[in-house]
Design a protein around this motif. Structure first.
Motif, PDB file in Angstrom:
ATOM      1  N   ASN A 101       0.826  -1.204   0.000  1.00 51.88           N
ATOM      2  CA  ASN A 101       0.000   0.000   0.000  1.00 51.88           C
ATOM      3  C   ASN A 101       0.864   1.259   0.000  1.00 51.88           C
ATOM      4  O   ASN A 101       0.434   2.314  -0.450  1.00 51.88           O
ATOM      5  CB  ASN A 101      -0.959  -0.002   1.184  1.00 51.88           C
ATOM      6  N   GLY A 102       2.091   1.146   0.487  1.00 54.47           N
ATOM      7  CA  GLY A 102       3.014   2.280   0.472  1.00 54.47           C
ATOM      8  C   GLY A 102       3.351   2.755  -0.939  1.00 54.47           C
ATOM      9  O   GLY A 102       3.813   3.877  -1.115  1.00 54.47           O
ATOM     10  N   TYR A 103       3.110   1.918  -1.938  1.00 56.30           N
ATOM     11  CA  TYR A 103       3.363   2.283  -3.334  1.00 56.30           C
ATOM     12  C   TYR A 103       2.095   2.743  -4.052  1.00 56.30           C
ATOM     13  O   TYR A 103       2.109   2.977  -5.256  1.00 56.30           O
ATOM     14  CB  TYR A 103       3.991   1.109  -4.091  1.00 56.30           C
ATOM     15  N   ALA A 104       0.987   2.911  -3.324  1.00 56.78           N
ATOM     16  CA  ALA A 104      -0.285   3.301  -3.935  1.00 56.78           C
ATOM     17  C   ALA A 104      -0.202   4.644  -4.649  1.00 56.78           C
ATOM     18  O   ALA A 104      -0.860   4.865  -5.660  1.00 56.78           O
ATOM     19  CB  ALA A 104      -1.394   3.328  -2.887  1.00 56.78           C
ATOM     20  N   SER A 105       0.609   5.559  -4.150  1.00 53.96           N
ATOM     21  CA  SER A 105       0.710   6.877  -4.777  1.00 53.96           C
ATOM     22  C   SER A 105       1.914   6.987  -5.711  1.00 53.96           C
ATOM     23  O   SER A 105       2.238   8.070  -6.178  1.00 53.96           O
ATOM     24  CB  SER A 105       0.783   7.971  -3.703  1.00 53.96           C
ATOM     25  N   THR A 106       2.578   5.863  -6.010  1.00 60.35           N
ATOM     26  CA  THR A 106       3.723   5.857  -6.922  1.00 60.35           C
ATOM     27  C   THR A 106       3.276   5.343  -8.282  1.00 60.35           C
ATOM     28  O   THR A 106       2.795   4.213  -8.394  1.00 60.35           O
ATOM     29  CB  THR A 106       4.855   4.952  -6.377  1.00 60.35           C
ATOM     30  N   SER A 107       3.430   6.183  -9.308  1.00 53.15           N
ATOM     31  CA  SER A 107       3.079   5.762 -10.666  1.00 53.15           C
ATOM     32  C   SER A 107       4.154   4.869 -11.251  1.00 53.15           C
ATOM     33  O   SER A 107       3.862   3.863 -11.885  1.00 53.15           O
ATOM     34  CB  SER A 107       2.906   6.972 -11.585  1.00 53.15           C
ATOM     35  N   LEU A 125      17.453   7.256  -7.528  1.00 54.52           N
ATOM     36  CA  LEU A 125      16.081   6.821  -7.746  1.00 54.52           C
ATOM     37  C   LEU A 125      15.181   8.025  -7.948  1.00 54.52           C
ATOM     38  O   LEU A 125      15.263   8.997  -7.193  1.00 54.52           O
ATOM     39  CB  LEU A 125      15.606   6.013  -6.526  1.00 54.52           C
ATOM     40  N   SER A 126      14.334   7.961  -8.978  1.00 49.70           N
ATOM     41  CA  SER A 126      13.288   8.957  -9.202  1.00 49.70           C
ATOM     42  C   SER A 126      11.958   8.220  -9.162  1.00 49.70           C
ATOM     43  O   SER A 126      11.805   7.192  -9.826  1.00 49.70           O
ATOM     44  CB  SER A 126      13.448   9.616 -10.576  1.00 49.70           C
ATOM     45  N   ALA A 127      11.018   8.726  -8.392  1.00 50.27           N
ATOM     46  CA  ALA A 127       9.711   8.082  -8.271  1.00 50.27           C
ATOM     47  C   ALA A 127       8.621   9.095  -8.609  1.00 50.27           C
ATOM     48  O   ALA A 127       8.414  10.063  -7.870  1.00 50.27           O
ATOM     49  CB  ALA A 127       9.516   7.533  -6.870  1.00 50.27           C
ATOM     50  N   ARG A 128       7.942   8.892  -9.735  1.00 51.60           N
ATOM     51  CA  ARG A 128       6.833   9.761 -10.149  1.00 51.60           C
ATOM     52  C   ARG A 128       5.599   9.355  -9.359  1.00 51.60           C
ATOM     53  O   ARG A 128       5.246   8.182  -9.294  1.00 51.60           O
ATOM     54  CB  ARG A 128       6.581   9.618 -11.640  1.00 51.60           C
ATOM     55  N   GLN A 129       4.968  10.330  -8.727  1.00 49.46           N
ATOM     56  CA  GLN A 129       3.789  10.092  -7.910  1.00 49.46           C
ATOM     57  C   GLN A 129       2.522  10.263  -8.748  1.00 49.46           C
ATOM     58  O   GLN A 129       2.542  10.894  -9.799  1.00 49.46           O
ATOM     59  CB  GLN A 129       3.778  11.054  -6.712  1.00 49.46           C
ATOM     60  N   THR A 130       1.418   9.724  -8.268  1.00 54.73           N
ATOM     61  CA  THR A 130       0.164   9.811  -9.010  1.00 54.73           C
ATOM     62  C   THR A 130      -0.337  11.241  -9.143  1.00 54.73           C
ATOM     63  O   THR A 130      -1.096  11.546 -10.052  1.00 54.73           O
ATOM     64  CB  THR A 130      -0.921   8.936  -8.348  1.00 54.73           C
ATOM     65  N   ASP A 131       0.110  12.149  -8.278  1.00 52.91           N
ATOM     66  CA  ASP A 131      -0.285  13.554  -8.392  1.00 52.91           C
ATOM     67  C   ASP A 131       0.621  14.327  -9.350  1.00 52.91           C
ATOM     68  O   ASP A 131       0.485  15.541  -9.514  1.00 52.91           O
ATOM     69  CB  ASP A 131      -0.317  14.235  -7.019  1.00 52.91           C
ATOM     70  N   GLY A 132       1.574  13.628  -9.986  1.00 53.93           N
ATOM     71  CA  GLY A 132       2.469  14.255 -10.951  1.00 53.93           C
ATOM     72  C   GLY A 132       3.792  14.723 -10.368  1.00 53.93           C
ATOM     73  O   GLY A 132       4.717  15.046 -11.104  1.00 53.93           O
ATOM     74  N   SER A 133       3.918  14.755  -9.058  1.00 55.56           N
ATOM     75  CA  SER A 133       5.172  15.201  -8.453  1.00 55.56           C
ATOM     76  C   SER A 133       6.249  14.128  -8.606  1.00 55.56           C
ATOM     77  O   SER A 133       5.948  12.956  -8.861  1.00 55.56           O
ATOM     78  CB  SER A 133       4.964  15.536  -6.970  1.00 55.56           C
ATOM     79  N   LEU A 134       7.485  14.544  -8.451  1.00 56.09           N
ATOM     80  CA  LEU A 134       8.612  13.635  -8.575  1.00 56.09           C
ATOM     81  C   LEU A 134       9.411  13.649  -7.275  1.00 56.09           C
ATOM     82  O   LEU A 134       9.782  14.717  -6.778  1.00 56.09           O
ATOM     83  CB  LEU A 134       9.516  14.054  -9.742  1.00 56.09           C
ATOM     84  N   ARG A 135       9.663  12.489  -6.737  1.00 54.64           N
ATOM     85  CA  ARG A 135      10.503  12.351  -5.546  1.00 54.64           C
ATOM     86  C   ARG A 135      11.817  11.731  -5.987  1.00 54.64           C
ATOM     87  O   ARG A 135      11.825  10.772  -6.754  1.00 54.64           O
ATOM     88  CB  ARG A 135       9.837  11.457  -4.504  1.00 54.64           C
ATOM     89  N   THR A 136      12.925  12.269  -5.501  1.00 55.85           N
ATOM     90  CA  THR A 136      14.230  11.725  -5.853  1.00 55.85           C
ATOM     91  C   THR A 136      14.964  11.275  -4.592  1.00 55.85           C
ATOM     92  O   THR A 136      14.814  11.875  -3.524  1.00 55.85           O
ATOM     93  CB  THR A 136      15.086  12.750  -6.625  1.00 55.85           C
ATOM     94  N   PHE A 137      15.740  10.219  -4.754  1.00 56.97           N
ATOM     95  CA  PHE A 137      16.466   9.607  -3.657  1.00 56.97           C
ATOM     96  C   PHE A 137      17.852   9.217  -4.150  1.00 56.97           C
ATOM     97  O   PHE A 137      18.065   9.013  -5.339  1.00 56.97           O
ATOM     98  CB  PHE A 137      15.756   8.338  -3.168  1.00 56.97           C
ATOM     99  N   SER A 138      18.774   9.054  -3.222  1.00 58.79           N
ATOM    100  CA  SER A 138      20.100   8.546  -3.535  1.00 58.79           C
ATOM    101  C   SER A 138      20.558   7.709  -2.349  1.00 58.79           C
ATOM    102  O   SER A 138      20.217   8.001  -1.199  1.00 58.79           O
ATOM    103  CB  SER A 138      21.072   9.699  -3.787  1.00 58.79           C
ATOM    104  N   GLY A 139      21.313   6.657  -2.631  1.00 61.94           N
ATOM    105  CA  GLY A 139      21.796   5.825  -1.538  1.00 61.94           C
ATOM    106  C   GLY A 139      22.242   4.472  -2.019  1.00 61.94           C
ATOM    107  O   GLY A 139      22.719   4.327  -3.148  1.00 61.94           O
TER     108      GLY A 139
END
Length: 157
Positions: A101-107, A125-139
């Motif tokens: 369920n944690g991935y429900a808002s990840t497109s 890592l880039s994760a496009r969300q269902t609202d169109g926003s983009l979250r970026t991560f590194s690690g």
């Protein structure tokens, strides 16, 4: 042995890197190129909420393939496979349902393997969300026996 680096590649023309793949019961399957150098594999993510035409150039290193396969499964919404590839460890004792369920808002998610050192895979890592926003991560992810056993990821945006 020194760390090797790999990066995501954007397709410039249709069919440049991707080969055909046959869908399984309506589920998009990744396309794997046959023209990549012998020590790499290339996987194109499925079209979930219109992601960019990005391919993953994964080193022929099993630990990196595990991380790529994990995100490929998430992009295909194949959460049981992602759970078995390491989601269970990343859930830190949480239930499968809660983790999925944690991935429900990840497109979709786009992962780039920056380098590999032993059993540690360094990624962006880039994760496009269902609202169109983009979250970026590194690690990094730690992989053992074909399973992600730990993560040290930092959200950048």
């Amino acid at each position: 042995m020194g760390a090797k680096k790999w990066a995501a590649v954007t397709l410039l023309a249709a069919g440049t890197l991707a080969a055909c793949a046959v869908p399984n019961q309506g589920t998009a399957m990744p396309a794997v190129t046959v023209t990549a150098p012998p020590d790499t594999i290339v996987i194109q993510p499925p079209a979930v909420a219109a992601p960019p035409q990005t391919v993953y150039v994964a080193p022929a290193v099993p630990v990196a393939r595990t991380v790529i396969a994990f995100y490929d499964a998430i992009n295909r919404r194949d959460f049981p496979t992602a759970w078995n590839l390491g989601g269970q460890r990343l859930a830190k004792g949480g239930t499968y349902a809660s983790w999925a369920n944690g991935y429900a808002s990840t497109s979709w998610a786009d992962v780039t393997v920056r380098s590999v050192s032993g059993n540690t895979v360094y990624v962006d890592l880039s994760a496009r969300q269902t609202d169109g926003s983009l979250r970026t991560f590194s690690g990094s992810y730690t992989v053992s026996g074909g399973t992600i056993t730990g993560a040290n990821m930092k959200r950048l945006s």
